[in-house]
Enzyme design. Sequence first.
Site, PDB file in Angstrom:
ATOM      1  N   LYS A 390      -5.293  -9.756 -16.386  1.00  0.00           N
ATOM      2  CA  LYS A 390      -6.364  -8.889 -15.896  1.00  0.00           C
ATOM      3  C   LYS A 390      -7.083  -8.295 -17.099  1.00  0.00           C
ATOM      4  CE  LYS A 390      -5.415  -4.999 -13.647  1.00  0.00           C
ATOM      5  NZ  LYS A 390      -5.148  -4.043 -12.546  1.00  0.00           N
ATOM      6  N   ASP A 481      -2.133   3.986  -2.365  1.00  0.00           N
ATOM      7  CA  ASP A 481      -3.217   3.096  -1.926  1.00  0.00           C
ATOM      8  C   ASP A 481      -2.650   1.885  -1.196  1.00  0.00           C
ATOM      9  OD1 ASP A 481      -5.876   2.441  -1.575  1.00  0.00           O
ATOM     10  OD2 ASP A 481      -6.049   1.359  -3.470  1.00  0.00           O
TER      11      ASP A 481
END
Length: 746
Positions: A390, A481
Amino acid sequence: MILILFFCFSFTVDQYIENGRPSADPVVVNPVMEEFDPTKKPEFIIKPRKQFADEGKVAKFKTSFEGVAQVNWERHGQLLQQNDKYKMYPALDFHYLEISSVTAEDAGSYTCIVSNDVGSDTASAVLEVFETFKPSPTPAPKKLELDVKLLDRDVLEGTQQVEFKCKFSNATTVYWLKDGRKLTENERRKMTFDGVFAMLIIKDISCLDIACYECVATSKRGEEVRTSCALTVKRDKQDCNDETGERSKAPEIVSVTPSDLSVKSGEAAMFTVNHTGDTEVKWYRGRREVEPDDRLIIDNKSGVGHFTIQNALPTDQGVYNVIVTNKWGNDSMLVRLHVEDTSIFDGRDVKISTENFEDFYILQDKVGKGRFGTVHKCIEKSSNRLWAAKIIKCKEKQKPDVRNEINIMNGLTHSKVLRLWDAYESPTGFIIVTEFVCGGELFERIVDDDFVLTESDCAHFMHQICEGVCYLHAKNIIHLDLKPENILCIAKSNNLIKIIDFGLARCLQPGDSIKVLFGTPDFIAPEVVNYDEISYATDLWSLGVICYVLLSGWAPFTGETDSETLVNVTQAKYDFDEDIFEDISELAKDFIQKLLVKNKDHRMTIQDCLKHEWLALDTVDGQIMKRLSTDKLKTFIARRKWQVPTPASSLKQSNGGGPSGKAFLNGGADHWHHSHHHRKGHMQTPRSSSYSNGQVPWKKNGNAIQAVNRMIGKFSSLSSNSSISSSSSSSPTSSSSLYSKSKQSS
């Protein structure tokens, strides 16, 4: 005379019974109705008779004699003594021998001797003891053992018969598997077991019989032993070409290396096949052809082919069949893969490196893209393992947020959470190296037309999610989340999941007080909206919403706008629509009801979730295996994926921060963000806003909106065209959908 005799008898009995027990050497006068002569020897009037007694009971001999005499009892010539075993005493007109708790050893002949100075008399009787039936203790079942293994067989097509034979010790039942599926007998297939040898006979061999065969034996102790073998079927290498009349050769496998491979979980496994001729090469697991993807790589060239399994999983273990084919025939061979379920992440401590990333990794295809970065496949040069890289572009002031995500992920080793492998920092951002997860989002997987979703499947998925959350909470981490986009399938070939995206996660140490104002409106808890302290229970609310959506395809609190959704969340009012939940069990509803509780202190803990009966269900009134409709779930996914952000989603915080990549990456699935973290007794002022009279100032399109800590009051003060912001955190680390995008979709 009678009275005198009775008196004498009574006196005698009292004399010979002391403290309730007979004296050791009694002299007994047996009373008779006529006067007795003391100079006459005693004689038996009633002799003892044969007695029968059950083992453990009392046996009693009774006798009566005439005259005055001393009484003794013998057994096999040995004089019996008065004790707890033998009691000898007179009573009324009789003299008794009582034997307590008789055993088989007490059986035999007993003799009573009555004697005085004049003479004696004897009488004998036999005691028979019936032994209590005691079934012999059942010996402990012996250990199940495999004595003779199955052997691989390589035969030509058309072979009349093939026999597989193995031998077991102490087996009670056996059954056979073909590529993992249980076999039954038919005209071509016969199975026998005589308690020792198990045999499988297959007649008229064809290419359809190519498989891995396994014999499974079980024992009374519940043990299970397996032995397996491979059957390969080849055609005659010389076949006639009808068109040319020439004889052409069918392909042949020269070698497959390795034929038996062992790797650790997370490592790469590669097989190489060398073959002859111009052929098509296919790999099978059982009867199912291996479909290449980002993790399963098939590379075929002339005369050689490679099959690579990146990031091997325990579920990849098994037998694979490679088949080479041309128009004249085929050839096949089996290989075995063993995957040791030992995590390569155990004990790994990731330090953020400032070295050049490309010195250690080869960057490959892009698989996802977001506002603040992209995700690529990458290969580690030292190990040839496949990872996800990432790449995050960020400014210096945003770097602490990225470091927080790295610190939280560092040390996470559970199989149900995304694990960190490496991290690199540069002046322009970070590169975070993690596991490569290629199975796609869970919800997208289950709405596939080929997937049959049942309530049992939903319980299976929720159990895995709960396992991951339980691990995080044990590490003092709140995810904050949890939502469908952050639940991914590990691979397309299985139903295992991972929890990803720790960009909003927080560490909650004892004594900490954390308040946040961020999350996804459909999945955030009331305490977040109300700006109250959060706890581990905040994640549990999100689990309840995920479960509700998974079973029904509807989100329980979704409104026309995000503001309406947030109001619904604070009220915590929902229902189970009869049409939608008609086929859903009461236990599933109970699981949801114990999570969607407004007061966080009254929600189930994650440990309670794992113990809930619903997660262990196999059947519920015969309905749990009924296929659930996923039409509404498809609509839910499409709405979240393609929803166009409203002007409200462009809300900026008072310090001018812009929206993060999370809303962008989720295709408009809006977020909003504000946080406040302090340790009790010490307040840490947030960087992004200032406090005045208990209110938090926000800006929307240049106009200030007063957001009070109790959001319910805020909702009532807003005009109908002024909705609450749904902008995401400005942190660039939130990239929940990056890992879920395949190369094709990106």
